[in-house]
Scaffold this active site. Structure first.
Site, PDB file in Angstrom:
ATOM      1  N   GLY A  15       9.473  98.234  16.620  1.00 21.30           N
ATOM      2  CA  GLY A  15       8.913  96.902  16.498  1.00 21.30           C
ATOM      3  C   GLY A  15       8.030  96.565  17.690  1.00 21.30           C
ATOM      4  O   GLY A  15       8.345  96.905  18.822  1.00 21.30           O
ATOM      5  N   ARG A  25      -1.825  99.509  29.445  1.00 18.79           N
ATOM      6  CA  ARG A  25      -2.838  99.345  30.495  1.00 18.79           C
ATOM      7  C   ARG A  25      -2.344  99.889  31.830  1.00 18.79           C
ATOM      8  O   ARG A  25      -3.062 100.586  32.550  1.00 18.79           O
ATOM      9  CB  ARG A  25      -3.199  97.866  30.610  1.00 18.79           C
ATOM     10  CG  ARG A  25      -4.136  97.491  31.759  1.00 18.79           C
ATOM     11  CD  ARG A  25      -4.355  95.988  31.719  1.00 18.79           C
ATOM     12  NE  ARG A  25      -5.227  95.519  32.782  1.00 18.79           N
ATOM     13  CZ  ARG A  25      -4.812  95.119  33.978  1.00 18.79           C
ATOM     14  NH1 ARG A  25      -3.516  95.164  34.275  1.00 18.79           N
ATOM     15  NH2 ARG A  25      -5.682  94.674  34.866  1.00 18.79           N
ATOM     16  N   ARG A  76       7.107 103.592  11.866  1.00 21.75           N
ATOM     17  CA  ARG A  76       8.356 104.347  11.739  1.00 21.75           C
ATOM     18  C   ARG A  76       8.026 105.737  11.210  1.00 21.75           C
ATOM     19  O   ARG A  76       7.167 105.893  10.350  1.00 21.75           O
ATOM     20  CB  ARG A  76       9.309 103.639  10.772  1.00 21.75           C
ATOM     21  CG  ARG A  76       9.455 102.141  11.025  1.00 21.75           C
ATOM     22  CD  ARG A  76      10.431 101.834  12.117  1.00 21.75           C
ATOM     23  NE  ARG A  76      10.583 100.382  12.302  1.00 21.75           N
ATOM     24  CZ  ARG A  76      11.326  99.832  13.231  1.00 21.75           C
ATOM     25  NH1 ARG A  76      11.990 100.599  14.085  1.00 21.75           N
ATOM     26  NH2 ARG A  76      11.420  98.514  13.356  1.00 21.75           N
ATOM     27  N   ASP A 107      15.770 101.380  21.532  1.00 21.30           N
ATOM     28  CA  ASP A 107      16.740 102.471  21.605  1.00 21.30           C
ATOM     29  C   ASP A 107      16.476 103.570  20.579  1.00 21.30           C
ATOM     30  O   ASP A 107      16.708 104.747  20.851  1.00 21.30           O
ATOM     31  CB  ASP A 107      18.176 101.943  21.482  1.00 21.30           C
ATOM     32  CG  ASP A 107      18.401 101.120  20.212  1.00 21.30           C
ATOM     33  OD1 ASP A 107      17.444 100.940  19.433  1.00 21.30           O
ATOM     34  OD2 ASP A 107      19.530 100.659  20.011  1.00 21.30           O
ATOM     35  N   THR A 130      11.128  95.453  23.548  1.00 20.64           N
ATOM     36  CA  THR A 130      11.777  94.827  22.393  1.00 20.64           C
ATOM     37  C   THR A 130      12.119  93.397  22.751  1.00 20.64           C
ATOM     38  O   THR A 130      12.626  93.139  23.845  1.00 20.64           O
ATOM     39  CB  THR A 130      13.058  95.576  21.969  1.00 20.64           C
ATOM     40  OG1 THR A 130      13.786  94.768  21.033  1.00 20.64           O
ATOM     41  CG2 THR A 130      13.951  95.867  23.154  1.00 20.64           C
ATOM     42  N   ILE A 131      11.872  92.474  21.837  1.00 13.23           N
ATOM     43  CA  ILE A 131      12.121  91.065  22.164  1.00 13.23           C
ATOM     44  C   ILE A 131      13.606  90.735  22.202  1.00 13.23           C
ATOM     45  O   ILE A 131      14.004  89.715  22.771  1.00 13.23           O
ATOM     46  CB  ILE A 131      11.402  90.115  21.187  1.00 13.23           C
ATOM     47  CG1 ILE A 131      11.992  90.207  19.781  1.00 13.23           C
ATOM     48  CG2 ILE A 131       9.906  90.363  21.180  1.00 13.23           C
ATOM     49  CD1 ILE A 131      11.540  89.103  18.863  1.00 13.23           C
ATOM     50  N   ASP A 132      14.458  91.584  21.599  1.00 17.64           N
ATOM     51  CA  ASP A 132      15.889  91.277  21.511  1.00 17.64           C
ATOM     52  C   ASP A 132      16.624  91.403  22.844  1.00 17.64           C
ATOM     53  O   ASP A 132      17.743  90.911  22.982  1.00 17.64           O
ATOM     54  CB  ASP A 132      16.565  92.192  20.484  1.00 17.64           C
ATOM     55  CG  ASP A 132      16.193  91.846  19.058  1.00 17.64           C
ATOM     56  OD1 ASP A 132      15.798  90.686  18.813  1.00 17.64           O
ATOM     57  OD2 ASP A 132      16.279  92.725  18.189  1.00 17.64           O
ATOM     58  N   ASP A 134      18.041  94.008  24.107  1.00 10.83           N
ATOM     59  CA  ASP A 134      19.310  94.675  23.791  1.00 10.83           C
ATOM     60  C   ASP A 134      19.378  96.106  24.317  1.00 10.83           C
ATOM     61  O   ASP A 134      20.086  96.948  23.764  1.00 10.83           O
ATOM     62  CB  ASP A 134      19.542  94.674  22.280  1.00 10.83           C
ATOM     63  CG  ASP A 134      18.422  95.364  21.504  1.00 10.83           C
ATOM     64  OD1 ASP A 134      17.373  95.671  22.111  1.00 10.83           O
ATOM     65  OD2 ASP A 134      18.595  95.583  20.296  1.00 10.83           O
ATOM     66  N   ARG A 159      12.365  69.554  16.667  1.00  5.31           N
ATOM     67  CA  ARG A 159      13.164  68.398  17.095  1.00  5.31           C
ATOM     68  C   ARG A 159      12.410  67.086  16.869  1.00  5.31           C
ATOM     69  O   ARG A 159      13.016  66.057  16.566  1.00  5.31           O
ATOM     70  CB  ARG A 159      13.559  68.534  18.565  1.00  5.31           C
ATOM     71  CG  ARG A 159      14.502  67.427  19.039  1.00  5.31           C
ATOM     72  CD  ARG A 159      14.990  67.633  20.441  1.00  5.31           C
ATOM     73  NE  ARG A 159      15.963  68.709  20.537  1.00  5.31           N
ATOM     74  CZ  ARG A 159      17.231  68.593  20.174  1.00  5.31           C
ATOM     75  NH1 ARG A 159      17.686  67.457  19.660  1.00  5.31           N
ATOM     76  NH2 ARG A 159      18.059  69.611  20.307  1.00  5.31           N
ATOM     77  N   GLY A 175      17.820  88.459  16.416  1.00  2.72           N
ATOM     78  CA  GLY A 175      19.016  88.869  17.146  1.00  2.72           C
ATOM     79  C   GLY A 175      20.047  89.375  16.168  1.00  2.72           C
ATOM     80  O   GLY A 175      21.046  88.722  15.902  1.00  2.72           O
ATOM     81  N   ARG A 176      19.785  90.548  15.598  1.00  2.00           N
ATOM     82  CA  ARG A 176      20.680  91.118  14.583  1.00  2.00           C
ATOM     83  C   ARG A 176      22.011  91.529  15.183  1.00  2.00           C
ATOM     84  O   ARG A 176      23.062  91.358  14.564  1.00  2.00           O
ATOM     85  CB  ARG A 176      20.000  92.325  13.926  1.00  2.00           C
ATOM     86  CG  ARG A 176      20.797  92.969  12.795  1.00  2.00           C
ATOM     87  CD  ARG A 176      20.026  94.137  12.220  1.00  2.00           C
ATOM     88  NE  ARG A 176      19.722  95.126  13.257  1.00  2.00           N
ATOM     89  CZ  ARG A 176      18.827  96.099  13.097  1.00  2.00           C
ATOM     90  NH1 ARG A 176      18.127  96.196  11.972  1.00  2.00           N
ATOM     91  NH2 ARG A 176      18.622  96.971  14.076  1.00  2.00           N
ATOM     92  N   LYS A 218      24.593  60.612  18.193  1.00  3.12           N
ATOM     93  CA  LYS A 218      23.411  61.420  17.893  1.00  3.12           C
ATOM     94  C   LYS A 218      23.043  61.273  16.420  1.00  3.12           C
ATOM     95  O   LYS A 218      23.894  61.375  15.538  1.00  3.12           O
ATOM     96  CB  LYS A 218      23.677  62.892  18.211  1.00  3.12           C
ATOM     97  CG  LYS A 218      23.863  63.170  19.699  1.00  3.12           C
ATOM     98  CD  LYS A 218      24.072  64.656  19.958  1.00  3.12           C
ATOM     99  CE  LYS A 218      24.253  64.938  21.447  1.00  3.12           C
ATOM    100  NZ  LYS A 218      24.469  66.375  21.729  1.00  3.12           N
ATOM    101  N   SER A 220      20.400  63.042  15.058  1.00  8.19           N
ATOM    102  CA  SER A 220      19.821  64.303  14.592  1.00  8.19           C
ATOM    103  C   SER A 220      20.428  65.434  15.409  1.00  8.19           C
ATOM    104  O   SER A 220      20.903  65.210  16.524  1.00  8.19           O
ATOM    105  CB  SER A 220      18.293  64.302  14.744  1.00  8.19           C
ATOM    106  OG  SER A 220      17.932  64.226  16.105  1.00  8.19           O
ATOM    107  N   ARG A 261       7.633  87.668  17.468  1.00  7.75           N
ATOM    108  CA  ARG A 261       7.109  88.912  18.034  1.00  7.75           C
ATOM    109  C   ARG A 261       5.682  88.761  18.560  1.00  7.75           C
ATOM    110  O   ARG A 261       5.228  89.565  19.366  1.00  7.75           O
ATOM    111  CB  ARG A 261       7.095  90.019  16.970  1.00  7.75           C
ATOM    112  CG  ARG A 261       8.456  90.528  16.578  1.00  7.75           C
ATOM    113  CD  ARG A 261       8.281  91.820  15.778  1.00  7.75           C
ATOM    114  NE  ARG A 261       9.543  92.314  15.272  1.00  7.75           N
ATOM    115  CZ  ARG A 261      10.413  93.031  15.974  1.00  7.75           C
ATOM    116  NH1 ARG A 261      10.153  93.294  17.239  1.00  7.75           N
ATOM    117  NH2 ARG A 261      11.532  93.453  15.425  1.00  7.75           N
TER     118      ARG A 261
END
Length: 328
Positions: A15, A25, A76, A107, A130-132, A134, A159, A175-176, A218, A220, A261
């Site tokens: 990903g 770069r 892939r 990984d 990777t953005i996760d 992990d 919000r 975030g799997r 609250k 909301s 992403r």
């Protein structure tokens, strides 16, 4: 510094994440600095098998540090999972007189690089993209900081409408397997509850938290849900549960998806990518292989690829406590 290496290749795999271009770069310009050649491999391991190579010089990577995604593309590759596919990839590198490979990815990409090295003794080095967040062996992966900023911006906008209409929003973030994005953005976005894979908080706690929020005045609420959270089958099931079991809530769902992403990388990710690229190239030039470069205590350190792949990241327990206190 030993320098038997005369030419390096760099590819991006898995990903995409903001900061990959900045890392490309950095690799290319570090090669230029040390007066060695650099080849870009297009479409990850698939391009490695097909010989989709292009020479890259210092000027070929101008103007990309601020761009999201990856100019080398990503794909892939089922064929690379086979010995025959890896043999083709190795032969292409030999034919192009490449002496080492920098892999930017997660990984799965590192697993392919490690197997490739074990089979052919070909020098490899990993940069975690990777953005996760992990990957074991680094406090930050490339793209994580940018993804956090993207999600927080989305939460702030949601919000506004939640407050205007007295609504409850379930917001799903990536975030799997880990909840780093959810936990950090939930705190930064002022969420009333944060649901992550590492902590099975259960439906009872969710109901108690929402009731507590309503009794406190609250009108909301925002609930951040990591996609891998185990409370419900999915975020829409959570909405249905609240609709059926709690009166007085106008519930909406927002799945942020792949927008997390994209986008221009943050200053943090640009600097991190630059530091990692330099370290990756210079480590290969020192004759080392099978390492991932990572950020630990604000220093660029090396972790063996095997540990980076098998190790597990841990959620910051302090952040869980902070989240509980802030939702009061």
């Amino acid at each position: 510094m030993p320098n038997k290496i005369k030419k390096l290749a760099v590819l991006t795999s898995g990903g995409d994440s903001p900061g990959m271009n900045a890392a490309i770069r950095s690799v290319v310009r570090t090669c230029a600095y040390h007066e060695i050649q650099c080849i870009g491999v297009y479409r990850g391991y698939e391009g490695l098998i097909e010989g989709d190579f292009k020479p890259m010089g210092a000027r070929s990577v101008r103007g990309i540090i601020n761009k999201g995604g990856t100019i080398l593309k990503s794909a892939r590759s089922k064929e690379f999972r086979t010995p025959e596919g890896r043999q083709k990839a190795y032969q292409n590198l030999v034919d192009h007189e490449v002496d080492g490979l920098v892999v930017i990815g997660g990984d799965g990409s590192f697993t392919g690089a490690l197997i490739f090295n074990q089979e052919f003794g070909f020098p490899v080095m990993g940069i975690p993209g990777t953005i996760d967040n992990d990957i074991f062996g680094t406090s930050h992966t490339l793209g994580f900081d940018t993804a956090l900023n993207t999600v927080v911006d989305a939460i702030d906008k949601i919000r506004d409408t939640a407050s205007s209409h007295n609504r409850l929003f379930f917001i799903e973030v990536m975030g799997r397997d880990v909840g780093h994005i959810a936990l950090n953005t939930g705190i930064a976005g002022g969420a009333e509850e944060i649901l992550i894979p590492e902590e099975d908080l259960g439906l009872d706690r969710l109901v108690d938290s929402l009731n507590k929020s309503r009794k406190s005045g609250k009108t909301s609420s925002i609930v951040i849900v990591a996609e891998g959270d185990k409370i419900g089958k999915n975020i829409f099931e959570l909405k249905e549960f609240v609709d059926e079991n709690m009166e007085g809530y106008d519930v909406r769902v927002s799945v942020l998806g792949h927008m997390q992403r994209g986008g221009s990388p943050s200053c943090f990710d640009r600097v991190l990518a630059s530091r990692m690229g330099v370290k990756a190239v210079e480590t290969l030039l020192e004759g080392k292989t099978n390492y991932m470069v990572g950020l630990l205590a604000n220093k660029i350190e090396l972790t063996h690829l095997d540990k980076a792949i098998k190790g597990k990241t841990k959620i910051n327990l302090e952040l869980l406590r902070v989240s509980d206190i802030m939702s009061t």
